[in-house]
Design an enzyme around this catalytic site. Structure first.
Site, mmCIF file in Angstrom:
data_model
loop_
_atom_site.group_PDB
_atom_site.id
_atom_site.type_symbol
_atom_site.label_atom_id
_atom_site.label_comp_id
_atom_site.label_asym_id
_atom_site.label_seq_id
_atom_site.Cartn_x
_atom_site.Cartn_y
_atom_site.Cartn_z
ATOM 1 N N GLU A 101 -5.654 2.859 9.996
ATOM 2 C CA GLU A 101 -4.361 2.395 10.504
ATOM 3 C C GLU A 101 -4.188 2.698 11.992
ATOM 4 O O GLU A 101 -4.483 3.781 12.468
ATOM 5 C CB GLU A 101 -3.217 3.053 9.716
ATOM 6 C CG GLU A 101 -3.224 2.735 8.229
ATOM 7 C CD GLU A 101 -2.956 1.259 7.911
ATOM 8 O OE1 GLU A 101 -2.539 0.518 8.829
ATOM 9 O OE2 GLU A 101 -3.180 0.850 6.757
ATOM 10 N N ARG A 130 9.907 -1.614 -1.308
ATOM 11 C CA ARG A 130 9.982 -2.733 -2.258
ATOM 12 C C ARG A 130 10.085 -2.225 -3.684
ATOM 13 O O ARG A 130 10.619 -2.884 -4.562
ATOM 14 C CB ARG A 130 8.734 -3.612 -2.069
ATOM 15 C CG ARG A 130 8.858 -5.013 -2.601
ATOM 16 C CD ARG A 130 7.737 -5.903 -2.086
ATOM 17 N NE ARG A 130 6.427 -5.280 -2.049
ATOM 18 C CZ ARG A 130 5.664 -5.047 -3.117
ATOM 19 N NH1 ARG A 130 6.072 -5.383 -4.318
ATOM 20 N NH2 ARG A 130 4.472 -4.496 -2.977
ATOM 21 N N CYS A 153 3.534 5.671 2.607
ATOM 22 C CA CYS A 153 2.389 5.942 3.487
ATOM 23 C C CYS A 153 2.775 5.814 4.959
ATOM 24 O O CYS A 153 2.434 6.676 5.775
ATOM 25 C CB CYS A 153 1.213 5.025 3.152
ATOM 26 S SG CYS A 153 0.406 5.490 1.605
ATOM 27 N N HIS A 196 -5.932 3.935 4.825
ATOM 28 C CA HIS A 196 -5.658 3.388 3.495
ATOM 29 C C HIS A 196 -6.979 3.083 2.787
ATOM 30 O O HIS A 196 -7.923 2.565 3.403
ATOM 31 C CB HIS A 196 -4.842 2.088 3.604
ATOM 32 C CG HIS A 196 -3.369 2.289 3.414
ATOM 33 N ND1 HIS A 196 -2.445 1.925 4.373
ATOM 34 C CD2 HIS A 196 -2.655 2.797 2.371
ATOM 35 C CE1 HIS A 196 -1.222 2.210 3.916
ATOM 36 N NE2 HIS A 196 -1.323 2.737 2.715
HETATM 37 N N1 PCA Z 1 0.140 4.412 -1.180
HETATM 38 C C1 PCA Z 1 1.532 4.090 -0.927
HETATM 39 C C2 PCA Z 1 2.276 5.396 -1.047
HETATM 40 C C3 PCA Z 1 1.327 6.350 -1.683
HETATM 41 C C4 PCA Z 1 0.011 5.685 -1.638
HETATM 42 O O1 PCA Z 1 -1.062 6.180 -1.985
HETATM 43 C C5 PCA Z 1 1.735 3.353 0.398
HETATM 44 O O2 PCA Z 1 0.821 2.653 0.844
HETATM 45 O O3 PCA Z 1 2.804 3.444 0.981
#
Ligand code: PCA
Length: 219
Positions: free
Chosen positions: A84, A94, A147, A171
């Protein structure tokens, strides 16, 4: 407070009805692993909850005094490792978080800057992953759920309290066993994600100035 430098690696508890979260599986398996430079990893489990995730992160940073923080999360819509670039100052959920909260258009930090950039060498990480034949790209949005909230809060902590710490957010795709519940979704085996995070850590520790490589998006 630990005297030796550590790397803090965080993973989120499962959310959205899922029984597992790849980010937590990876973080747990890397607990105690040492980067190429010998620096050990401390893994930390974060609740998938607005607010509390940041409290637990801030406590872990105060306790372990890391030189590097890499936060991991699950992104079911991504088929590759997503490094990111930017965290934005907005919560817009959401679905409800694990405490049943669903903030809409609220700031992560009232009065904070609109956005922060990752201080990880994001381009170098993607290049190192691709070199290792692991699918990866720079992502221009970490979403607006927990996140992004955690990533923004981490960046704010670094900007205001821990200026010598570097950190960012990655991610991860789903694990293969999760795709039954996400028809058509891409996935990645756990061992490959673990390799990817090791490479991201080693690259973050030895690259001070990021490579100038095109990794933007047209839309
Ligand atoms: N993914 C979510 C929150 C926790 C996770 O592992 C996100 O992308 O916001």
């Amino acid at each position: 407070m630990s005297a030796d430098p550590v790397i803090l690696l965080t993973g989120f508890e499962p959310f959205g009805g899922e029984p597992i979260n790849p980010s937590l599986e990876v973080a747990r398996r890397l607990q105690g692993w040492r980067a190429a430079s010998g620096v050990p990893i401390t893994a930390c489990e974060l609740p998938t909850e607005f607010g509390r995730a940041l409290d637990v992160l801030a406590q872990a940073m105060a306790r372990t005094r890391p030189q590097l923080v890499i936060a991991l999360g699950q992104a079911a819509s991504r088929g590759e490792i997503s490094v990111e670039r930017v965290a934005i100052n907005v919560d817009d959920a959401r679905i409800a978080d694990n405490a049943g909260r669903q903030p809409i258009d609220e700031p992560v930090v009232a009065g904070g800057p609109s956005a922060y950039f990752s201080t990880l060498p994001i381009k170098s990480i993607v290049a190192a992953l691709n070199e290792a034949r692991i699918a990866a790209s720079v992502s221009q949005s970490a979403g607006t759920f927990v996140c992004n909230h955690l990533f923004y809060g981490l960046a704010h902590l670094m900007a205001t309290r821990w200026p010598d710490v570097r950190g960012g957010f990655i991610h991860l795709p789903l694990l293969p066993e999760q795709t039954l519940r996400f028809p058509g979704a891409l996935s990645m085996p756990l061992d490959k994600m673990i390799d990817a995070v090791r490479i991201a850590i080693d690259t973050s520790l030895h690259v001070r100035v990021d490579a100038k490589l095109a990794a933007g998006a047209i839309d």
